[in-house]
Design a protein around this motif. Structure first.
Motif, mmCIF file in Angstrom:
data_model
loop_
_atom_site.group_PDB
_atom_site.id
_atom_site.type_symbol
_atom_site.label_atom_id
_atom_site.label_comp_id
_atom_site.label_asym_id
_atom_site.label_seq_id
_atom_site.Cartn_x
_atom_site.Cartn_y
_atom_site.Cartn_z
ATOM 1 N N GLU A 6 0.842 -1.202 0.000
ATOM 2 C CA GLU A 6 0.000 0.000 0.000
ATOM 3 C C GLU A 6 0.872 1.245 0.000
ATOM 4 O O GLU A 6 2.019 1.228 0.448
ATOM 5 N N ASP A 7 0.295 2.342 -0.530
ATOM 6 C CA ASP A 7 0.999 3.622 -0.417
ATOM 7 C C ASP A 7 0.503 4.346 0.829
ATOM 8 O O ASP A 7 -0.322 3.831 1.600
ATOM 9 N N VAL A 8 0.988 5.562 1.052
ATOM 10 C CA VAL A 8 0.656 6.287 2.279
ATOM 11 C C VAL A 8 -0.823 6.617 2.366
ATOM 12 O O VAL A 8 -1.371 6.823 3.456
ATOM 13 N N ALA A 9 -1.498 6.662 1.203
ATOM 14 C CA ALA A 9 -2.921 6.972 1.195
ATOM 15 C C ALA A 9 -3.787 5.723 1.322
ATOM 16 O O ALA A 9 -5.015 5.799 1.302
ATOM 17 N N GLY A 10 -3.143 4.563 1.463
ATOM 18 C CA GLY A 10 -3.893 3.322 1.619
ATOM 19 C C GLY A 10 -4.269 2.641 0.316
ATOM 20 O O GLY A 10 -5.007 1.646 0.329
ATOM 21 N N LEU A 11 -3.757 3.175 -0.818
ATOM 22 C CA LEU A 11 -4.040 2.550 -2.100
ATOM 23 C C LEU A 11 -3.250 1.249 -2.209
ATOM 24 O O LEU A 11 -2.031 1.225 -2.010
ATOM 25 N N ARG A 12 -3.933 0.157 -2.518
ATOM 26 C CA ARG A 12 -3.297 -1.154 -2.593
ATOM 27 C C ARG A 12 -2.907 -1.450 -4.035
ATOM 28 O O ARG A 12 -3.724 -1.360 -4.947
ATOM 29 N N TYR A 13 -1.640 -1.826 -4.236
ATOM 30 C CA TYR A 13 -1.127 -2.078 -5.575
ATOM 31 C C TYR A 13 -1.198 -3.561 -5.931
ATOM 32 O O TYR A 13 -0.988 -4.431 -5.080
ATOM 33 N N ALA A 14 -1.474 -3.822 -7.221
ATOM 34 C CA ALA A 14 -1.652 -5.192 -7.706
ATOM 35 C C ALA A 14 -0.308 -5.878 -7.913
ATOM 36 O O ALA A 14 0.086 -6.219 -9.030
ATOM 37 N N HIS A 15 0.406 -6.068 -6.836
ATOM 38 C CA HIS A 15 1.698 -6.767 -6.844
ATOM 39 C C HIS A 15 1.627 -7.806 -5.734
ATOM 40 O O HIS A 15 1.765 -7.494 -4.552
ATOM 41 N N VAL A 365 5.780 -17.933 -6.867
ATOM 42 C CA VAL A 365 5.884 -17.035 -8.022
ATOM 43 C C VAL A 365 5.184 -15.715 -7.694
ATOM 44 O O VAL A 365 4.093 -15.700 -7.130
ATOM 45 N N GLU A 366 5.862 -14.608 -7.998
ATOM 46 C CA GLU A 366 5.289 -13.273 -7.831
ATOM 47 C C GLU A 366 4.443 -12.921 -9.048
ATOM 48 O O GLU A 366 4.752 -13.338 -10.167
ATOM 49 N N CYS A 367 3.446 -12.117 -8.843
ATOM 50 C CA CYS A 367 2.597 -11.677 -9.947
ATOM 51 C C CYS A 367 2.251 -10.209 -9.752
ATOM 52 O O CYS A 367 1.995 -9.775 -8.617
ATOM 53 N N LYS A 368 2.260 -9.458 -10.821
ATOM 54 C CA LYS A 368 1.828 -8.062 -10.750
ATOM 55 C C LYS A 368 1.087 -7.693 -12.029
ATOM 56 O O LYS A 368 1.245 -8.341 -13.063
ATOM 57 N N ILE A 369 0.266 -6.643 -11.924
ATOM 58 C CA ILE A 369 -0.467 -6.115 -13.067
ATOM 59 C C ILE A 369 0.057 -4.708 -13.323
ATOM 60 O O ILE A 369 0.075 -3.874 -12.407
ATOM 61 N N VAL A 370 0.489 -4.443 -14.553
ATOM 62 C CA VAL A 370 1.084 -3.146 -14.853
ATOM 63 C C VAL A 370 0.343 -2.450 -15.977
ATOM 64 O O VAL A 370 -0.303 -3.084 -16.810
ATOM 65 N N ASP A 371 0.450 -1.136 -15.977
ATOM 66 C CA ASP A 371 -0.065 -0.346 -17.093
ATOM 67 C C ASP A 371 0.765 -0.677 -18.329
ATOM 68 O O ASP A 371 1.993 -0.554 -18.296
ATOM 69 N N GLU A 376 3.964 1.009 -14.962
ATOM 70 C CA GLU A 376 3.740 1.155 -13.527
ATOM 71 C C GLU A 376 2.691 0.158 -13.037
ATOM 72 O O GLU A 376 1.726 -0.156 -13.746
ATOM 73 N N THR A 377 2.881 -0.327 -11.801
ATOM 74 C CA THR A 377 1.922 -1.251 -11.213
ATOM 75 C C THR A 377 0.600 -0.536 -10.956
ATOM 76 O O THR A 377 0.576 0.564 -10.401
ATOM 77 N N VAL A 378 -0.507 -1.154 -11.366
ATOM 78 C CA VAL A 378 -1.822 -0.541 -11.200
ATOM 79 C C VAL A 378 -2.399 -0.933 -9.841
ATOM 80 O O VAL A 378 -1.835 -1.743 -9.107
ATOM 81 N N ALA A 379 -3.532 -0.349 -9.515
ATOM 82 C CA ALA A 379 -4.209 -0.666 -8.258
ATOM 83 C C ALA A 379 -4.897 -2.032 -8.352
ATOM 84 O O ALA A 379 -5.231 -2.500 -9.442
ATOM 85 N N VAL A 380 -5.104 -2.649 -7.208
ATOM 86 C CA VAL A 380 -5.830 -3.917 -7.147
ATOM 87 C C VAL A 380 -7.196 -3.750 -7.817
ATOM 88 O O VAL A 380 -7.904 -2.780 -7.566
ATOM 89 N N GLY A 381 -7.527 -4.688 -8.687
ATOM 90 C CA GLY A 381 -8.815 -4.639 -9.370
ATOM 91 C C GLY A 381 -8.802 -3.896 -10.685
ATOM 92 O O GLY A 381 -9.763 -3.992 -11.457
#
Length: 543
Positions: A6-15, A365-371, A376-381
């Motif tokens: 999460e970032d400081v604002a609580g946004l959860r990243y899809a990583h 295995v790690e997984c992430k969703i990127v633009d 850049e990694t996008v937000a969850v969902g």
């Protein structure tokens, strides 16, 4: 809830971090086979048809012995680390040679037996194969004749027919060869050719660690019981067939029933006769089995696990398979570069998740969703490109560092080219593809390769190939043609024959359309989505 950053604002990243709950094993393919030959020596390992048409059954001890004889022969024919190509259908020798090459420290080049001469020559030249072992025929194709023509231009290639048994298999096993068998799980062991958007297949180089552990973990998340009898109707030149459906049963000490040529009625009979509990599938195969079983006079096989994928699996097919065969139907997702599984649904997943997602990533295995544009990694969902990093990723695209660099980012993540989302629980859903590949019944088809052949025809000025939905195959190949000189008529049969003589039959377009102009962007790039829409709406003239 999955543990996302999460970032400081609580946004959860899809990583999604790797699940560390399962163990990886540090074994080569040959070491795992040797282990099973010790621990389950008399257990049936492989049931299939040999090159001469005779049925056969091998225990683990016999399979290891056969593979060791192949390793001994190969070690006398080529240097360690050489590329040994195998061009054959699903016969028992395929598996024996796969293991033999691994024991000898060779890289097995898995080739589609449907390749035409030009396609075969390209692969053999590209990988600089030292040895080609080939079947004499594949269905109605004379492979001996094709090899003779190709070999004339490759003087350094040693070609051996499977009929020449004494050349690719020795009467005795060399103890020295077995003592020198590879022990480094990070060594290369297999080269798989996968279609790319450039039109030329890329050689995906895979290592022992990837193949062994993906096979192990896929069967573990599927909860397949030790010693299960597994039916493999998938082509062995695909990672689904020679990794998941071959090394997976090897890990559990199970039995593989290898299907030489898929026909639904005989396969259903074999499933009953051999008491099969696990079926590997692509939608085309599963659909044919369901249709055949509905009218079959015999009871349906009682299966426990049906696993596969390769394209979007209709929810109705999953539900029908559960109802008729009584099995958990699991959806696998991945690509050759990931050896080949990234994620899978589990037997414990809810009905909705099994029908609408491709499950959670395999352990470790790690997984992430990127633009796709910024990286850049996008937000969850949020939708983006699916990327993965872990033990199973490929070593490189052979002789193509630029393509490798495009596929693997600076952090070591493989960019799959598939679009999707990951939800707050860690479940992946696939929404589309950045790549233009067409997936027909599990076969990856590059439109650019077909387009190159089409525009070389005297009557065609321009051509675009797209995939269109099909209930049986998932997708089929469609060609949109702009005839040369504004010709009002195009002889379809001539063009079909022209393509069929140059490409494997599964690549030949099934539907053909003509147009006076192709929709393009301001920079001149064809808008393929617009053509697909025009086909769907009936706005293009079909011939």
């Amino acid at each position: 809830m999955a543990a996302f950053p999460e970032d400081v604002a609580g946004l959860r990243y899809a990583h999604l971090p790797a699940d560390q709950s399962a163990e990886l094993i540090d074994l080569t393919v040959g070491q795992l086979l040797a282990l099973r030959a010790q621990t389950r020596a008399d257990q049936p390992a492989l049931v299939g048809v040999r090159h001469d048409g005779s049925p056969d059954r091998l225990t683990y001890a016999q399979l290891y012995d056969e593979a060791a004889r192949v390793a001994t022969a190969l070690s006398a024919l080529a240097e360690r680390g050489s590329y040994v190509a195998l061009w054959a259908p699903n016969i028992l020798e395929w598996t024996v040679i796969q293991y033999g090459a691994a024991l000898a420290g060779m890289v097995l080049v898995a080739l589609n037996p449907a390749l035409r001469a030009g396609e075969l020559e390209y692969a053999l030249t590209h990988c600089r194969a030292s040895v080609l072992i080939h079947a004499d025929s594949n269905r109605d194709d004379d492979l001996v004749e094709v090899v003779a023509g190709v070999a004339a231009g490759l003087p350094n290639l040693l070609c051996i027919s499977l009929s020449e048994r004494d050349r690719w298999r020795t009467p005795e096993v060399s103890a020295a060869v077995l003592a020198a068998a590879p022990t480094d799980a990070d060594d290369a062991v297999m080269l798989q050719y996968t279609s790319g958007t450039t039109g030329r297949p890329k050689g995906v180089l895979l290592k022992h660690r990837s193949l062994v552990n993906v096979a192990k973990l896929t069967l573990e998340v599927a909860a397949v019981q030790r010693g299960s009898v597994c039916l493999n109707p998938l082509p062995m030149f695909h990672t689904a067939g020679c990794v998941i459906a071959t090394l997976g049963p090897l890990w559990i000490g199970g039995t593989v029933i290898l299907v030489e040529r898929f026909r639904p009625a005989p396969v259903l009979e074999a499933m009953l006769r051999e008491r099969v509990s696990v079926l590997f599938y692509v939608p085309t195969i599963l659909g044919a089995l369901l249709e055949c079983q509905r009218s079959a006079p015999t009871p349906a096989p009682a299966l426990k696990v049906i696993m596969g994928g390769a394209s979007n699996v209709p929810a109705s097919m999953i539900e029908d398979a559960k109802k008729i065969f009584g099995a958990s139907v699991l959806n696998l997702f991945g690509q050759t570069e990931l050896a080949p599984v990234l994620s899978a649904t589990r037997p414990s997943d809810s009905r909705e998740d099994q029908l609408t997602t491709v499950g959670r990533p395999l352990p470790r295995v790690e997984c992430k969703i990127v633009d796709p544009v910024s990286g850049e990694t996008v937000a969850v969902g949020q939708p983006g490109e699916i990327c993965a990093r872990g033990y199973q990723q490929f070593l490189e695209y052979l002789h193509d560092p630029e393509a490798t660099a495009r596929a693997v980012d600076s952090e070591g993540f493989v960019h799959t080219g598939d679009l999707g989302t990951i939800d707050e629980r860690g479940y992946l859903s696939v929404t589309g593809r950045l790549k233009e590949l067409i997936i027909r019944g599990g076969e990856n088809i590059a439109p650019a390769e077909i387009e190159t052949v089409l525009v070389s025809h005297d009557s065609i000025d321009d051509a675009v190939v797209v995939g269109v939905p099909d209930d049986r195959w998932g997708e089929i190949v469609a060609a949109v043609i702009r005839p040369r000189g504004g010709a009002a008529q195009l002889v379809k049969a001539d063009v079909v024959d022209y393509v069929a003589r140059r490409l494997a039959l599964f690549k030949v377009p099934v539907r053909w359309f003509v147009t006076d102009s192709l929709p393009t962007t301001p920079t001149g790039k064809v808008r393929k989505f617009a053509l697909r829409d025009a086909i769907a709406s009936g706005h293009l003239r079909e011939i």
